[in-house]
Design an enzyme around this catalytic site. Structure first.
Site, short mmCIF file in Angstrom:
data_model
loop_
_atom_site.label_atom_id
_atom_site.label_comp_id
_atom_site.label_asym_id
_atom_site.label_seq_id
_atom_site.Cartn_x
_atom_site.Cartn_y
_atom_site.Cartn_z
N ASP A 1 0.87 -1.17 0.00
CA ASP A 1 0.00 0.00 0.00
C ASP A 1 0.90 1.22 0.00
OD1 ASP A 1 -2.41 -1.39 0.08
OD2 ASP A 1 -2.37 -1.55 2.26
N ASP B 1 -13.63 -3.72 -1.98
CA ASP B 1 -13.53 -3.45 -0.54
C ASP B 1 -14.93 -3.61 0.04
OD1 ASP B 1 -10.86 -2.86 -0.86
OD2 ASP B 1 -11.19 -0.70 -1.04
#
Length: 250
Positions: free
Chosen positions: A12, A131
């Site tokens: 990330d 998500d």
């Protein structure tokens, strides 16, 4: 033929650094993305995923540079996602050395982008990133913008639509489990894997070797961040454990 299970470190990236948080917040620094990518390449990870989690316009150029630098150093496939809104950006990232493109927010806002990407570059290049947060027993809702905005979309129905539009793989993150180390949401993984005939990558919640093995009974690959970045386990240790559980790994 049984598909081998894959172990995929997730980087990330924000502001040119790798970070890791819990439930998408409380981020802490985990290192330089190119150096980490080189390390995981040496460690025999199967693939890598880079996600520009802020996806702001000023970090787009940084991500492109990171992709180029990584492609020069790394010989395993890697996926890039975050803020990709058009096929021109997809082309630029693939030209820079990415092997696959991950679409999340932009795909929800413009589902045709999945079809366009699949037609231009092949379904194998298009990863639908999802998500999801549990909204009721057996139901999960899609969130966008790095987990900040609810959409009202049912996760499993959206995954089915993504498959119809041409996505070649699903990267499925449980927001409830992200960074908690309480284990993957196997009910979510099972629901997704049962809904589509695509590889599903589990993301969010790994805290022990048992969690990884359990997830891989439901899906094809496990995405890992903090467990690897902070050296709690190596890729080799994870794969040795999976082999002992009679799960096929590379």
């Amino acid at each position: 033929m049984t598909l081998k299970k894959r172990i995929i470190p997730c980087l990330d990236v924000t502001g040119g650094r790798v970070v890791k948080g819990t439930n998408f917040v409380d981020l802490r620094d985990a290192g330089d993305p190119v150096e980490l990518a080189k390390y995981y390449d040496r460690e025999n990870a199967d693939e890598l995923v880079f996600l520009d989690i802020t996806a702001s316009s000023d970090s787009r150029e940084i991500l492109l540079r990171i992709v180029e630098q990584t492609a020069e150093q790394v010989f395993i496939p890697f996926t890039v996602g975050g803020g990709i809104r058009d096929t021109e950006t997809m082309r630029a990232l693939l030209k820079a050395g990415a092997d696959k493109i991950s679409l999340n927010t932009a795909a929800v806002q413009n589902p045709e982008l999945i079809r366009q990407g699949a037609e231009m570059f092949g379904a194998q290049c298009i990863v639908l990133a999802v998500d999801a947060r549990r909204s009721a027993p057996g139901r999960w809702e899609i969130y966008t913008h790095g987990g900040r905005r609810e959409t009202g979309l049912d996760a499993v129905e959206w995954i089915k639509k993504g498959r119809e539009l041409g996505a070649g793989e699903i990267l499925l993150t449980s927001m409830d489990r992200d960074g908690t180390k309480n284990g993957y949401d196997c009910a979510l993984l099972d629901a997704a894997a049962s809904a589509v005939d695509l590889p599903v990558i589990a993301s969010g919640g790994a805290g022990a070797l048992e969690h990884i093995a359990e997830a891989l009974k439901h899906c094809n690959a496990a995405l890992l961040a903090s467990l690897l970045h902070f050296k709690e386990f190596t890729v080799a240790e994870i794969k040795a454990y999976l082999r002992a559980q009679e799960l096929p790994v590379r």
